[in-house]
Design an enzyme around this catalytic site. Sequence first.
Site, mmCIF file in Angstrom:
data_model
loop_
_atom_site.group_PDB
_atom_site.id
_atom_site.type_symbol
_atom_site.label_atom_id
_atom_site.label_comp_id
_atom_site.label_asym_id
_atom_site.label_seq_id
_atom_site.Cartn_x
_atom_site.Cartn_y
_atom_site.Cartn_z
ATOM 1 N N GLY A 49 0.675 -1.268 -0.005
ATOM 2 C CA GLY A 49 0.027 0.112 0.062
ATOM 3 C C GLY A 49 0.843 1.201 0.108
ATOM 4 O O GLY A 49 0.440 2.472 0.696
ATOM 5 N N GLU B 168 6.770 8.115 -5.263
ATOM 6 C CA GLU B 168 6.822 6.831 -4.853
ATOM 7 C C GLU B 168 7.507 6.006 -5.689
ATOM 8 O O GLU B 168 7.566 6.156 -7.207
ATOM 9 C CB GLU B 168 5.489 6.398 -5.122
ATOM 10 C CG GLU B 168 5.306 4.887 -4.450
ATOM 11 C CD GLU B 168 3.723 4.326 -4.868
ATOM 12 O OE1 GLU B 168 2.849 4.917 -5.021
ATOM 13 O OE2 GLU B 168 3.806 3.282 -5.020
ATOM 14 N N GLU C 11 16.002 -4.117 -10.573
ATOM 15 C CA GLU C 11 15.503 -3.189 -11.289
ATOM 16 C C GLU C 11 15.183 -1.743 -10.804
ATOM 17 O O GLU C 11 15.327 -0.699 -11.419
ATOM 18 C CB GLU C 11 13.987 -3.514 -11.775
ATOM 19 C CG GLU C 11 13.989 -4.957 -12.538
ATOM 20 C CD GLU C 11 12.370 -4.909 -13.031
ATOM 21 O OE1 GLU C 11 11.512 -4.995 -12.272
ATOM 22 O OE2 GLU C 11 12.334 -5.056 -14.125
ATOM 23 N N CYS D 129 -16.905 3.233 -23.522
ATOM 24 C CA CYS D 129 -16.048 2.903 -24.474
ATOM 25 C C CYS D 129 -16.294 1.837 -25.237
ATOM 26 O O CYS D 129 -17.326 1.835 -26.190
ATOM 27 C CB CYS D 129 -14.755 2.922 -23.975
ATOM 28 S SG CYS D 129 -13.306 3.304 -25.380
ATOM 29 N N GLY E 297 -18.101 -0.744 -24.283
ATOM 30 C CA GLY E 297 -19.384 -0.961 -23.936
ATOM 31 C C GLY E 297 -20.364 -0.262 -24.800
ATOM 32 O O GLY E 297 -21.512 -0.864 -25.209
ATOM 33 N N MET E 298 -20.160 1.026 -24.934
ATOM 34 C CA MET E 298 -20.791 1.854 -25.645
ATOM 35 C C MET E 298 -20.873 1.171 -27.383
ATOM 36 O O MET E 298 -22.014 1.053 -27.947
ATOM 37 C CB MET E 298 -20.558 3.369 -25.993
ATOM 38 C CG MET E 298 -20.779 4.111 -27.213
ATOM 39 S SD MET E 298 -20.672 5.543 -26.932
ATOM 40 C CE MET E 298 -20.714 6.158 -28.451
ATOM 41 N N HIS F 292 -13.945 7.629 -20.822
ATOM 42 C CA HIS F 292 -13.805 6.879 -19.433
ATOM 43 C C HIS F 292 -14.302 7.972 -18.285
ATOM 44 O O HIS F 292 -13.285 8.398 -17.689
ATOM 45 C CB HIS F 292 -12.639 6.122 -19.294
ATOM 46 C CG HIS F 292 -12.363 5.075 -20.240
ATOM 47 N ND1 HIS F 292 -12.658 3.893 -19.941
ATOM 48 C CD2 HIS F 292 -11.826 5.107 -21.666
ATOM 49 C CE1 HIS F 292 -12.222 2.997 -21.107
ATOM 50 N NE2 HIS F 292 -11.886 3.894 -22.065
ATOM 51 N N GLU G 36 -14.964 7.257 -15.341
ATOM 52 C CA GLU G 36 -14.437 6.586 -14.086
ATOM 53 C C GLU G 36 -13.441 7.383 -13.635
ATOM 54 O O GLU G 36 -12.893 7.214 -12.487
ATOM 55 C CB GLU G 36 -14.369 5.138 -14.225
ATOM 56 C CG GLU G 36 -13.323 4.534 -15.186
ATOM 57 C CD GLU G 36 -13.831 4.368 -16.482
ATOM 58 O OE1 GLU G 36 -14.525 5.047 -17.093
ATOM 59 O OE2 GLU G 36 -13.230 3.603 -17.198
HETATM 60 N N1 GLN Z 1 -11.016 -1.173 -28.224
HETATM 61 C C1 GLN Z 1 -11.918 -0.073 -28.504
HETATM 62 C C2 GLN Z 1 -11.171 0.955 -29.311
HETATM 63 O O1 GLN Z 1 -9.863 1.003 -29.419
HETATM 64 C C3 GLN Z 1 -12.371 0.317 -27.119
HETATM 65 C C4 GLN Z 1 -11.253 0.777 -26.443
HETATM 66 C C5 GLN Z 1 -11.796 1.179 -25.090
HETATM 67 O O2 GLN Z 1 -12.669 0.532 -24.605
HETATM 68 N N2 GLN Z 1 -10.893 1.686 -24.094
HETATM 69 O O3 GLN Z 1 -11.732 1.945 -29.733
#
Ligand code: GLN
Length: 538
Positions: A16, A139, A148, A380, A382-383, A513, A515
């Site tokens: 952590g 860090e 390394e 992304c 998913g859409m 994204h 998130e």
């Molecule tokens: N593979 C897809 C693209 O390159 C979606 C990428 C992603 O979901 N970050 O457009």
Amino acid sequence: MARFIFVTGGVVSSLGKGLSSASLAYLLQSRGYKVRLRKLDPYLNVDPGTMSPFQHGEVFVTDDGAETDLDLGHYERFSQVSAKKSDNITTGKIYNDVLKKERKGGYLGKTVQVIPHITDRIKEFIKNDSSKEDFIICEIGGIVGDIESLPFVEAIRQFANDIGKKNALFIHLTLVPYLKSSDEIKTKPTQHSVKELRSIGIQPDIIICRSDRSIPLEHRKKISLFCNVHINNVIETVDVKTIYEAPISFFKEKLDKRVLDYFKLRPKKSVSLTPWKKITKIILNTKKQVNIAIIGKYVDLKDAYKSLDEALTHGGFDNKVKVNLVRIDSEQLKISEIKSKLKNISGILIPGGFGKRGTKGKIEAIKFARKNNIPFLGICYGMQMAIIEFARNQLNLKRATSSEFDKKGLPVIGLINEWNKDGKIIKGTDKNLGGTMRLGSYDAKLKDHSLIKSIYSKSLIKERHRHRYEVNINFREKFEKKGLIFSGLSPDGKLPEIIELNNHPWFIGVQFHPEFKSRPLSPHPLFSSFIKAAKNHR
Ligand code: GLN
């Protein structure tokens, strides 16, 4: 000039360091100081962009388009400061820079060596863009003693020497294990790890001891004695029930005070822990729960969707519910099982992804969400899958596909050749895979009276991107006629950024994204709205 705090790790990895650094950043900020966090990664990849999430966890993307280590996500979430390209460096990048310079004759015929050329480049990076900060927390990835990480450890030793020890502080995080068989706490691994650090010239100023139980004073004294660190600066960090307790626990242990004392600085403000206490309470005590299915390829590795898991949890804070993440492997999801597997699910999320594997399961799950009015969020990839599902099943375009995995079908999703950034045309295609996507923050314009606009409460948003393919805008009319609306576009109107369904309570796909920008103390509106819809679903 900024003061520099270097955080190293010992004994084992995954103790952590990232969370400790991020918590310290929060505490120092609360004390009224300006802080930036940096990560030095010892691997040879130039950046983690081409690494599989199975190997390395998620790739975190910054506003300025860097593909970075997921620890930078922790940093942003706790410190609320957006990371930059200059905040993450790898051995690969350092060598790349040095070798490029060597090829150009930049070293004027000298023999190029780890010391001083590699270490000099590391030091330049540590110092770069630091003049406006009070503290840079740096860090070092891996653990002390790894071959390394040696050049990095050597570089920070030199760096402290260069700027004067009073301006640099070394924190070492180690493990203090409890042995069940002998019912004892063991300090030896810590002693050895500090010995290792000292053998390369670094005497830690603070030791943070990770343990599953409180460390008795006599053991702390032993660590203090053997490791040559003042007893006040031997700090324990006992396992917390949730990561959001970490700033509270480090405050109790006076970590921020010890750091300020070292630099002979006074706190300018008192620390506010109320927001962390509030969310810890929600996580630990809330009875109400919602189940959200994450259907993706990388469900086996906990950190593969780190920011996403976090953002969903944050959405729960806003709605005072606990979010249970149900991870479903899209490759294993059989059509016949969808109904039973998604029985107790209140929201379906398809995250980002690459390549063909697992697409079938994702597309079927989207169909299920669409037909059964289950809240759906596609991010992304998913859409893109939601577009393919709708094209095949509602527009009757059976050959609809993405040119990412099928070159012969009808490309409702296609490769972006170029796009516009701040008025400049950027070319997307390149022979290299690393760093050639549409990366970082881009604007999107939201459509009036759309669900998305009501969620963001503004017309222009900025979100982070990481993709090569894009919904083909030429199909827009066909989709919109059937009720799938392109409710967000790039400002030039060429790239679809957001889709939503008219006849569905909550069905949204985003090309970016969201998130990456959600933070526990300021949850992202899209995730708050998604969780709210899921909460109302049943
Ligand atoms: N593979 C897809 C693209 O390159 C979606 C990428 C992603 O979901 N970050 O457009």
